[in-house]
Design a protein around this motif. Sequence first.
Motif, mmCIF file in Angstrom:
data_model
loop_
_atom_site.group_PDB
_atom_site.id
_atom_site.type_symbol
_atom_site.label_atom_id
_atom_site.label_comp_id
_atom_site.label_asym_id
_atom_site.label_seq_id
_atom_site.Cartn_x
_atom_site.Cartn_y
_atom_site.Cartn_z
ATOM 1 N N VAL A 155 -3.411 6.787 8.893
ATOM 2 C CA VAL A 155 -3.580 7.763 7.739
ATOM 3 C C VAL A 155 -4.298 6.958 6.636
ATOM 4 C CG1 VAL A 155 -1.891 8.951 8.137
ATOM 5 C CG2 VAL A 155 -1.559 7.044 6.900
ATOM 6 N N PRO A 156 -5.019 7.574 5.633
ATOM 7 C CA PRO A 156 -5.381 6.709 4.519
ATOM 8 C C PRO A 156 -4.433 6.358 3.649
ATOM 9 C CG PRO A 156 -6.174 9.045 4.706
ATOM 10 C CD PRO A 156 -5.340 9.076 5.682
ATOM 11 N N LEU A 157 -4.713 5.027 2.979
ATOM 12 C CA LEU A 157 -3.693 4.210 2.211
ATOM 13 C C LEU A 157 -4.280 4.309 0.617
ATOM 14 C CD1 LEU A 157 -2.425 1.962 4.901
ATOM 15 C CD2 LEU A 157 -1.332 3.902 3.935
ATOM 16 N N TYR A 158 -3.546 3.717 0.071
ATOM 17 C CA TYR A 158 -3.994 3.714 -1.497
ATOM 18 C C TYR A 158 -3.288 2.417 -1.962
ATOM 19 C CZ TYR A 158 -5.267 8.374 -1.003
ATOM 20 O OH TYR A 158 -5.918 9.737 -0.419
ATOM 21 N N MET A 159 -4.001 1.743 -3.036
ATOM 22 C CA MET A 159 -3.213 0.630 -3.645
ATOM 23 C C MET A 159 -3.525 0.778 -5.247
ATOM 24 S SD MET A 159 -3.015 -3.415 -2.768
ATOM 25 C CE MET A 159 -4.825 -3.764 -2.646
ATOM 26 N N ALA A 160 -2.675 0.999 -6.007
ATOM 27 C CA ALA A 160 -2.759 0.974 -7.604
ATOM 28 C C ALA A 160 -3.916 2.120 -7.878
ATOM 29 C CB ALA A 160 -3.479 -0.345 -8.163
ATOM 30 N N GLY A 161 -3.412 3.036 -6.925
ATOM 31 C CA GLY A 161 -4.079 4.460 -7.328
ATOM 32 C C GLY A 161 -5.545 4.661 -6.700
ATOM 33 N N ALA A 162 -6.298 3.516 -5.903
ATOM 34 C CA ALA A 162 -7.387 3.693 -5.493
ATOM 35 C C ALA A 162 -7.425 3.929 -3.823
ATOM 36 C CB ALA A 162 -8.158 2.269 -5.634
ATOM 37 N N ARG A 163 -8.252 4.695 -3.322
ATOM 38 C CA ARG A 163 -7.956 5.027 -1.932
ATOM 39 C C ARG A 163 -8.717 4.048 -0.939
ATOM 40 N NH1 ARG A 163 -11.371 7.483 1.861
ATOM 41 N NH2 ARG A 163 -10.383 8.524 3.530
ATOM 42 N N LEU B 178 1.011 -1.161 -0.115
ATOM 43 C CA LEU B 178 -0.003 -0.096 0.038
ATOM 44 C C LEU B 178 0.797 1.248 -0.107
ATOM 45 C CD1 LEU B 178 -2.470 -1.208 2.483
ATOM 46 C CD2 LEU B 178 -2.902 -0.765 0.294
ATOM 47 N N ASP B 179 0.229 2.403 -0.316
ATOM 48 C CA ASP B 179 0.931 3.382 -0.667
ATOM 49 C C ASP B 179 0.122 4.584 0.277
ATOM 50 O OD1 ASP B 179 3.205 2.976 -2.462
ATOM 51 O OD2 ASP B 179 1.525 2.448 -3.688
ATOM 52 N N VAL B 180 0.796 5.652 0.773
ATOM 53 C CA VAL B 180 0.195 6.916 1.394
ATOM 54 C C VAL B 180 -0.115 7.838 0.442
ATOM 55 C CG1 VAL B 180 1.448 6.547 3.546
ATOM 56 C CG2 VAL B 180 2.475 8.154 1.639
ATOM 57 N N THR B 181 -0.023 7.729 -0.742
ATOM 58 C CA THR B 181 -0.398 8.836 -1.854
ATOM 59 C C THR B 181 -0.814 8.083 -3.063
ATOM 60 O OG1 THR B 181 1.784 8.852 -3.010
ATOM 61 C CG2 THR B 181 1.510 10.484 -1.295
ATOM 62 N N PRO B 182 -2.001 8.824 -3.834
ATOM 63 C CA PRO B 182 -2.662 8.027 -4.847
ATOM 64 C C PRO B 182 -1.635 7.579 -5.828
ATOM 65 C CG PRO B 182 -3.601 10.112 -4.463
ATOM 66 C CD PRO B 182 -2.586 10.082 -3.564
ATOM 67 N N THR B 183 -0.492 8.246 -5.881
ATOM 68 C CA THR B 183 0.637 7.640 -6.808
ATOM 69 C C THR B 183 1.606 6.713 -6.261
ATOM 70 O OG1 THR B 183 0.581 10.138 -7.946
ATOM 71 C CG2 THR B 183 2.503 8.718 -8.202
ATOM 72 N N PRO B 184 1.490 5.707 -6.820
ATOM 73 C CA PRO B 184 2.332 4.524 -6.119
ATOM 74 C C PRO B 184 3.784 5.061 -6.020
ATOM 75 C CG PRO B 184 0.895 3.655 -7.663
ATOM 76 C CD PRO B 184 0.761 4.961 -7.862
ATOM 77 N N ARG B 185 4.559 4.674 -4.796
ATOM 78 C CA ARG B 185 5.912 5.139 -4.810
ATOM 79 C C ARG B 185 6.891 4.147 -5.722
ATOM 80 N NH1 ARG B 185 4.338 1.704 -0.720
ATOM 81 N NH2 ARG B 185 5.825 0.146 0.280
ATOM 82 N N ALA B 186 8.068 4.693 -5.904
ATOM 83 C CA ALA B 186 8.816 3.914 -6.667
ATOM 84 C C ALA B 186 9.552 2.916 -5.879
ATOM 85 C CB ALA B 186 9.715 4.609 -7.550
ATOM 86 N N ILE B 187 9.849 1.674 -6.189
ATOM 87 C CA ILE B 187 10.524 0.689 -5.315
ATOM 88 C C ILE B 187 12.071 0.430 -5.891
ATOM 89 C CG2 ILE B 187 10.444 -1.675 -4.887
ATOM 90 C CD1 ILE B 187 8.318 -0.145 -3.604
ATOM 91 N N GLU B 188 13.028 0.616 -4.932
ATOM 92 C CA GLU B 188 14.217 0.555 -5.344
ATOM 93 C C GLU B 188 14.706 -0.785 -5.325
ATOM 94 O OE1 GLU B 188 18.850 1.934 -4.090
ATOM 95 O OE2 GLU B 188 16.936 2.731 -3.028
ATOM 96 N N VAL B 189 14.867 -1.914 -6.132
ATOM 97 C CA VAL B 189 15.113 -3.107 -6.158
ATOM 98 C C VAL B 189 16.850 -3.565 -6.271
ATOM 99 C CG1 VAL B 189 14.619 -5.233 -7.193
ATOM 100 C CG2 VAL B 189 12.812 -3.531 -7.405
ATOM 101 N N LYS B 190 17.183 -3.744 -5.366
ATOM 102 C CA LYS B 190 18.541 -4.282 -5.259
ATOM 103 C C LYS B 190 18.913 -5.586 -5.557
ATOM 104 C CE LYS B 190 19.554 -0.810 -1.602
ATOM 105 N NZ LYS B 190 20.138 -0.495 -0.306
ATOM 106 N N PRO B 191 19.774 -5.920 -6.403
ATOM 107 C CA PRO B 191 20.067 -7.245 -6.694
ATOM 108 C C PRO B 191 20.297 -8.384 -5.515
ATOM 109 C CG PRO B 191 21.340 -5.826 -8.269
ATOM 110 C CD PRO B 191 20.587 -4.910 -7.260
ATOM 111 N N SER B 192 19.472 -9.329 -5.557
ATOM 112 C CA SER B 192 19.638 -10.224 -4.294
ATOM 113 C C SER B 192 20.923 -10.980 -4.492
ATOM 114 C CB SER B 192 18.593 -10.965 -4.001
ATOM 115 O OG SER B 192 18.594 -12.046 -2.807
ATOM 116 N N ARG B 193 22.077 -11.354 -3.594
ATOM 117 C CA ARG B 193 22.935 -12.355 -3.679
ATOM 118 C C ARG B 193 22.785 -13.600 -3.216
ATOM 119 N NH1 ARG B 193 28.135 -8.969 -1.217
ATOM 120 N NH2 ARG B 193 27.864 -7.125 -2.698
#
Length: 579
Positions: free
Chosen positions: A423-431, A177-192
Amino acid sequence: MPTAAGLRFARGPCMQQLSGLDATFLYLETAEMPMHVGALHLFELPAGSKGKFVTALRKHIESRLPITPVLRRRLWWMPLNLANPAWVDAVPDLKQHIVEVKLPKVNGQAPGLPELEAAVSALHPVLLDRSKPLWKFHVFEGLAPGPSGARRVALYTQLHHAAVDGQAAVALANAILDVTPTPRAIEVKPSRRTRTFKLEMTEMLRGVIGGQAQKVAEIVRNLPATVGTLKNAATSVVSASSLLTGKAGPSNLTLAPRTPLNVSVSSGRAFATVTLPLGEIKAIGRAFEATINDMVLMLCSTALRRHYAKQRVLPRKSLVAAVPISLREKGNTDADNQASMSFISLGTNIADTKKRLAHVKAATASMKSTMGQLKSILPTDFPSLGVPWLIEAATALYGKAKVADRIPQVANVVISNVPGPPVPLYMAGARMVTNYPASIVVHGMALNITVQSYDQSLDFGLMADAAAMPDVREFAEALRIAFDDLRALPRPGEDDPDAPPPLGLVRQTTERLGSSLGKAARGVVGGMVGSVVSGVTRGVTRGVMGGVVDAAVSQVTRRPRASDKPAEVAPPKKKRRAG
């Protein structure tokens, strides 16, 4: 969508075996007792949104898979099921794990919350496929619009309890879930870490034997501290008991009375929801120096008392709640079960609302005092060699023989309160508008009340066995009335309209009566009546006036009379005349 192509299998000591507590939820699962938890969520889509939400949700979850390992692992069973299974990596097929459910229209109208509750009632008994990752999301589109006219969708989630407990589910929600309607960017680090999609026989045997030996060694090493802690806790309980102190108080260590809930459950479920204002409940709690957990237990106690008094099956003895407690250390977000169970007397045998609240507060404080000493030694893991066979056989026998119908129970109902996001949460832009938990019922406790705070609300999810409590919607309404009862309670320091009139007021009335009879008569009548009032009022007035007021309030609010009718003040005994 990610695939397993090109990924190599691990051949090393990296087996992640389920803990004893996690695996127990697998062994206890039957067709009558599904062991998954989840929630029913309502979402409002942003203005101008087009397309199906199920498609957007699949794309969103795919982007969050790197930070949600619980969604991309499955079970790997030990040879002959001799010990707990292990988790191995898996690539979930999101078209199978996120599915669309179409609800029919009702009298030409789009479905709403009652139809969603009925859908969850039908879907909840369906077991998750153990050959796949143990989760599934059901998307309901085409719902009636919200009050503002916004387009609404719903989501019913299923997560196996072997994979998450309440706090772990909250951590998973924070990841997707996100705290804004715009989904946050996820930083994906390569797993060892080398992904493990299967386990070889040698690795399984080595892991099982080594793991069992290590767990036995830990138990032996911690045994002296465990015995000492148990001794101290037992001493505290006994020293605080009414037998030694002479003070009556709530006892959480007691067998629960028999109720319609204490039966062997069927494969049917009945689900209902309630939303109450969190801010107002907090304010009432502060006024009475009660926690949110106290207030949740009090609301449930009042609703249970009203519901079963109406059916004339309210026991004289207080109902007992089984209340899960978290064993997690602060900051721990591991996706496993770290919880235990405590028992709290609900005071359902107490008619007076204020006294019932005081009882719940005292019972909760007593539980915290005892469990605070025991939390450090309560196990979440233990040796499992041979345990799968034993627990599965015992569970099957317990259900088929309907043992829960015959033996006394330690609790009547499960009540769980899980703190959620403020606080209100969002998923895929929906509240997300609501967050109604959907949990587990077991043999002997056919009702599970799970509560989660969200934004400015307290959302109740009521999961019941359909045979034991088909009228769970009526119980939900009893919760609303219980909240109104708490609202009506005079705050400490305010005038109590239910209090009997003071003695001075009675004397003034008798003096006015005396004055109407004349000066001379006033002295005689006022003196005689005043003397009688002084001797009797203290013993009778509270009982009589309290009974009159209780009866009036019962008629006005249509509260059902309980079968136990607790008498709190006994009438005075008549004195014999001398001679």
